[in-house]
Design a protein around this motif. Structure first.
Motif, short mmCIF file in Angstrom:
data_model
loop_
_atom_site.label_atom_id
_atom_site.label_comp_id
_atom_site.label_asym_id
_atom_site.label_seq_id
_atom_site.Cartn_x
_atom_site.Cartn_y
_atom_site.Cartn_z
N PRO A 5 31.70 37.04 41.64
CA PRO A 5 32.06 38.36 41.07
C PRO A 5 32.87 39.22 42.05
N LYS A 6 32.66 39.01 43.36
CA LYS A 6 33.43 39.77 44.35
C LYS A 6 34.92 39.47 44.24
N HIS A 7 35.26 38.21 43.90
CA HIS A 7 36.68 37.86 43.75
C HIS A 7 37.29 38.61 42.57
N TYR A 8 36.54 38.77 41.50
CA TYR A 8 37.06 39.51 40.35
C TYR A 8 37.21 41.00 40.67
N ASP A 9 36.40 41.52 41.59
CA ASP A 9 36.53 42.91 42.01
C ASP A 9 37.67 43.10 43.01
N THR A 10 38.10 42.03 43.67
CA THR A 10 39.16 42.14 44.67
C THR A 10 40.54 42.20 44.02
N VAL A 11 40.78 41.40 43.00
CA VAL A 11 42.06 41.40 42.30
C VAL A 11 41.88 42.20 41.02
N LEU A 12 42.40 43.44 41.00
CA LEU A 12 42.17 44.32 39.86
C LEU A 12 43.10 44.00 38.69
N THR A 13 44.40 44.00 38.94
CA THR A 13 45.36 43.79 37.85
C THR A 13 46.70 43.36 38.44
N PRO A 14 47.47 42.56 37.71
CA PRO A 14 48.82 42.26 38.18
C PRO A 14 49.73 43.46 37.93
N VAL A 15 50.73 43.61 38.78
CA VAL A 15 51.69 44.69 38.64
C VAL A 15 52.94 44.12 37.97
N ILE A 16 53.25 44.64 36.79
CA ILE A 16 54.40 44.17 36.03
C ILE A 16 55.47 45.26 36.06
N THR A 17 56.42 45.12 36.96
CA THR A 17 57.54 46.06 37.06
C THR A 17 58.81 45.23 37.22
N GLU A 18 59.92 45.92 37.19
CA GLU A 18 61.20 45.23 37.38
C GLU A 18 61.27 44.60 38.77
N LYS A 19 60.80 45.31 39.76
CA LYS A 19 60.84 44.81 41.13
C LYS A 19 59.90 43.62 41.31
N SER A 20 58.72 43.65 40.68
CA SER A 20 57.78 42.54 40.83
C SER A 20 58.27 41.28 40.12
N THR A 21 59.04 41.43 39.05
CA THR A 21 59.60 40.24 38.40
C THR A 21 60.73 39.65 39.23
N ILE A 22 61.42 40.47 39.99
CA ILE A 22 62.49 39.95 40.87
C ILE A 22 61.87 39.15 42.01
N VAL A 23 60.78 39.63 42.62
CA VAL A 23 60.16 38.89 43.71
C VAL A 23 59.42 37.65 43.20
N ALA A 24 59.12 37.61 41.90
CA ALA A 24 58.47 36.43 41.33
C ALA A 24 59.37 35.20 41.41
N GLU A 25 60.67 35.41 41.48
CA GLU A 25 61.61 34.30 41.65
C GLU A 25 61.47 33.66 43.02
N PRO A 34 41.76 46.92 45.45
CA PRO A 34 41.07 48.11 45.97
C PRO A 34 41.57 48.49 47.36
N ILE A 35 41.50 49.76 47.66
CA ILE A 35 42.00 50.25 48.95
C ILE A 35 41.18 49.67 50.10
N SER A 36 39.91 49.36 49.86
CA SER A 36 39.04 48.87 50.94
C SER A 36 39.22 47.38 51.23
N SER A 37 39.96 46.65 50.39
CA SER A 37 40.09 45.20 50.61
C SER A 37 41.09 44.90 51.72
N ASN A 38 40.88 43.75 52.38
CA ASN A 38 41.80 43.34 53.43
C ASN A 38 42.52 42.05 53.03
N LYS A 39 43.42 41.59 53.88
CA LYS A 39 44.27 40.46 53.52
C LYS A 39 43.49 39.16 53.36
N THR A 40 42.49 38.93 54.19
CA THR A 40 41.73 37.68 54.08
C THR A 40 40.91 37.65 52.79
N GLU A 41 40.35 38.79 52.37
CA GLU A 41 39.62 38.85 51.11
C GLU A 41 40.56 38.60 49.93
N ILE A 42 41.75 39.18 49.97
CA ILE A 42 42.73 39.01 48.90
C ILE A 42 43.16 37.55 48.80
#
Length: 98
Positions: A5-25, A34-42
């Protein structure tokens, strides 16, 4: 190993914007976290939830703007985003969800 369940709390939602679709390539996906999460948890959460290999995680902390709501000053919430770079060959289909 299954997702906790902690993994589901770490990734809240995908960001769908024009810029995020460009980096998806470039095999990168943007998530709101969440603001409290760090890179290893993510990294652990994305690898467990989507069964992919993560090569890098970059985080961005966006401070909330001061706006006016009904004539009174208010403040938007702070948002933390994670740009997750996947190994070549791995993909995540954001449209299907978890």
């Amino acid at each position: 190993m299954s997702a906790t369940p902690k993994h589901y709390d770490t990734v809240l939602t995908p960001v769908i914007t024009e810029k995020s679709t460009i980096v998806a390539e470039n095999n990168q996906i943007v998530f709101e976290v969440p603001i409290s999460s760090n890179k290893t948890e993510i990294k652990a959460a994305v690898e467990q939830l989507f069964n992919v290999s993560v090569t890098a995680v970059n985080t961005i902390l966006t401070k909330g703007k001061t706006k006016r709501f009904r004539g009174r000053p208010g403040r938007r919430s702070d948002v933390k985003k994670a740009v997750v770079t996947l190994k070549d060959g791995d993909t995540i289909d954001i449209a299907t969800g978890l």
